[in-house]
Design a protein around this motif. Structure first.
Motif, PDB file in Angstrom:
ATOM      1  N   THR A 189       0.834  -1.193   0.000  1.00 37.33           N
ATOM      2  CA  THR A 189       0.000   0.000   0.000  1.00 37.33           C
ATOM      3  C   THR A 189       0.874   1.251   0.000  1.00 37.33           C
ATOM      4  O   THR A 189       0.618   2.197  -0.757  1.00 37.33           O
ATOM      5  N   TRP A 190       1.893   1.266   0.834  1.00 43.33           N
ATOM      6  CA  TRP A 190       2.807   2.409   0.875  1.00 43.33           C
ATOM      7  C   TRP A 190       3.553   2.564  -0.436  1.00 43.33           C
ATOM      8  O   TRP A 190       3.757   3.688  -0.911  1.00 43.33           O
ATOM      9  N   GLY A 214       2.470   1.653  -3.397  1.00 49.24           N
ATOM     10  CA  GLY A 214       1.491   2.122  -4.374  1.00 49.24           C
ATOM     11  C   GLY A 214       1.215   3.610  -4.232  1.00 49.24           C
ATOM     12  O   GLY A 214       1.212   4.361  -5.216  1.00 49.24           O
ATOM     13  N   TRP A 215       0.976   4.044  -2.981  1.00 51.39           N
ATOM     14  CA  TRP A 215       0.730   5.467  -2.751  1.00 51.39           C
ATOM     15  C   TRP A 215       1.976   6.302  -3.060  1.00 51.39           C
ATOM     16  O   TRP A 215       1.885   7.405  -3.597  1.00 51.39           O
ATOM     17  N   GLY A 216       3.123   5.772  -2.747  1.00 51.87           N
ATOM     18  CA  GLY A 216       4.377   6.489  -3.047  1.00 51.87           C
ATOM     19  C   GLY A 216       4.563   6.662  -4.545  1.00 51.87           C
ATOM     20  O   GLY A 216       4.945   7.741  -5.021  1.00 51.87           O
ATOM     21  N   LEU A 263       2.222   6.651  -6.776  1.00 48.86           N
ATOM     22  CA  LEU A 263       1.198   7.593  -7.226  1.00 48.86           C
ATOM     23  C   LEU A 263       1.616   9.033  -6.951  1.00 48.86           C
ATOM     24  O   LEU A 263       1.441   9.919  -7.794  1.00 48.86           O
ATOM     25  N   MET A 264       2.176   9.275  -5.784  1.00 52.30           N
ATOM     26  CA  MET A 264       2.611  10.629  -5.439  1.00 52.30           C
ATOM     27  C   MET A 264       3.769  11.082  -6.326  1.00 52.30           C
ATOM     28  O   MET A 264       3.808  12.236  -6.767  1.00 52.30           O
TER      29      MET A 264
END
Length: 97
Positions: A7-8, A10-12, A14-15
């Protein structure tokens, strides 16, 4: 199922992708604005130089023709003096009787 780590990640990702897209878009917008500004300034300088040349040029003997459109008045409007309603004034009524 996703773990906390994925999850981290993926969000990283994306950012980072969003930030990169923002950076590229911002550079493109700023370059477009700069190009427009330079074009406007170039146009202003051109018009200023043309006006300066016209001011320095000797006057010509050609007469300027003043043409008016069909909607422009042929002369200055002057309001009609006197009684516009057709009623008689008190002095005229006394003189008639």
């Amino acid at each position: 199922m996703n773990t906390i780590r994925s999850t981290w990640i993926g969000w990283g990702a994306l950012m980072v992708a969003g930030g990169g897209a923002y950076y590229v878009a911002k550079k493109q917008i700023n370059s477009n604005r700069q190009a427009e500004f330079e074009a406007k300034m170039r146009e202003k300088r051109l018009y200023a130089s043309l006006e300066e040349r016209e001011a320095l040029a000797p006057p010509t003997s050609q007469k300027k023709t003043t043409s008016k459109s069909k909607y422009e008045p042929k002369g200055v409007y002057r309001s009609k003096k006197g009684d516009r309603l057709g009623t008689s004034s008190s002095s005229e009524a006394k003189s008639d009787s």
